[in-house]
Design an enzyme around this catalytic site. Structure first.
Site, PDB file in Angstrom:
ATOM      1  N   GLU A 155      42.734  50.150  36.719  1.00 11.14           N
ATOM      2  CA  GLU A 155      42.424  48.903  36.036  1.00 11.14           C
ATOM      3  C   GLU A 155      41.608  47.962  36.919  1.00 11.14           C
ATOM      4  OE1 GLU A 155      45.198  49.995  37.324  1.00 11.14           O
ATOM      5  OE2 GLU A 155      46.836  48.518  37.352  1.00 11.14           O
ATOM      6  N   TYR A 156      41.937  47.921  38.196  1.00 11.12           N
ATOM      7  CA  TYR A 156      41.209  47.077  39.140  1.00 11.12           C
ATOM      8  C   TYR A 156      39.767  47.559  39.304  1.00 11.12           C
ATOM      9  CZ  TYR A 156      39.793  45.283  43.738  1.00 11.12           C
ATOM     10  OH  TYR A 156      39.090  44.701  44.770  1.00 11.12           O
ATOM     11  N   THR A 157      39.606  48.849  39.532  1.00 14.33           N
ATOM     12  CA  THR A 157      38.284  49.412  39.775  1.00 14.33           C
ATOM     13  C   THR A 157      37.385  49.303  38.551  1.00 14.33           C
ATOM     14  OG1 THR A 157      39.280  50.963  41.334  1.00 14.33           O
ATOM     15  CG2 THR A 157      37.067  51.469  40.564  1.00 14.33           C
ATOM     16  N   THR A 158      37.948  49.505  37.375  1.00 14.87           N
ATOM     17  CA  THR A 158      37.166  49.391  36.140  1.00 14.87           C
ATOM     18  C   THR A 158      36.631  47.980  35.967  1.00 14.87           C
ATOM     19  OG1 THR A 158      38.457  51.141  35.071  1.00 14.87           O
ATOM     20  CG2 THR A 158      37.252  49.643  33.629  1.00 14.87           C
ATOM     21  N   LYS A 160      36.057  45.770  38.345  1.00 12.84           N
ATOM     22  CA  LYS A 160      35.049  45.502  39.372  1.00 12.84           C
ATOM     23  C   LYS A 160      33.734  46.223  39.070  1.00 12.84           C
ATOM     24  CE  LYS A 160      37.389  42.837  42.215  1.00 12.84           C
ATOM     25  NZ  LYS A 160      37.009  41.426  42.463  1.00 12.84           N
TER      26      LYS A 160
END
Length: 250
Positions: A155-158, A160
């Site tokens: 969820e974080y990488t998506t 960003k």
């Protein structure tokens, strides 16, 4: 006149390091906080009240952001740079990270709101004065994980990764007004509040596989933010600049 830089989520962690480095380079800084009022005020005292001010604001709420920009402008007369750094409820904990099959859309939505919605709110709120003065810089804090997901923080990488598209559209549209927009993407930083729960094994893996054989520090990211805030970077816009010791190469 010193340039004024608003750094969201800057009472602690990477944001506090960015604020410190900016003051060392001669900038005035607006320290934005949400929950950490005491830490924000302590940082102001450390940096000096002539160099920094602390202002509350939940960057996911537009009314808070508009008031934040208003107070910063009233105090300093203008805002020259915004650094969208705030991280909403996320820790780089590989043991606690949910596998994809156990994630909900709410997990994604929280990071999308904390990353893209927050950057949207701050950038749009400050935009009128940027356009009026025909200058301004928007610096969004990204991550190298979208290129190299050493740990799949889905969820974080998506969120960003989406921030890069958001930033490049801003750069394309706002360049005619003298406004620049860039992303600074660090590797896993050693150490911030968010990475304090990262296991030593992950840090060791990154160090072994990075050309410089070391983990990126918050200061290294902050130095690039300082450069992009300055006139020396007047020709740079629409870029995702990665600070990770060469772990990922564009």
């Amino acid at each position: 006149m010193s340039k004024v830089v608003l750094v969201t989520g800057s009472s602690r962690g990477l944001g506090a390091t960015i604020a410190r480095v900016l003051v060392e380079k001669g900038f005035k800084v607006v320290i934005n906080y949400y929950k950490s009022r005491r830490a924000a005020n302590e940082l102001v005292q450390m940096l000096g009240e002539e160099h920094a001010i602390a202002i509350y604001g939940d960057v996911t709420r537009r009314e808070d952001v508009d008031l934040l920009i208003k107070k910063a402008t009233e105090h300093y007369g203008h805002v020259d740079v915004v650094v969208n750094n705030a991280l909403v409820d996320f820790k780089f904990d590989p043991m606690a990270q949910k596998a994809f099959e156990h994630l909900s859309w709410d997990d994604y939505q929280k990071q999308l709101d904390g990353t893209i919605k927050a950057a949207f709110n701050v950038s749009q709120s400050v935009l009128p004065q940027f356009i009026e003065r025909s200058e301004g810089s928007i610096i969004n804090i990204g991550t190298n994980l979208f290129q190299n997901p050493v740990v799949p923080y889905h969820e974080y990488t998506t969120a960003k990764a989406g921030l890069i598209g958001f930033t490049r559209n801003l750069a394309s549209e706002l360049g005619k007004f003298g406004i620049r927009a860039n992303v600074v993407s660090g590797g896993l930083l050693k150490m911030t509040d968010a990475s304090s729960v990262t296991s030593p094994e992950v840090f060791d893996l990154i160090a072994r596989t990075t050309p410089l054989r070391q983990v990126t520090t918050p200061e290294e990211v902050a130095q690039l933010v300082s450069y992009l805030s300055s006139e020396e970077a007047s020709g740079i816009t629409g870029q995702n600049l990665v600070v990770d010791g060469g772990l990922t190469m564009n």
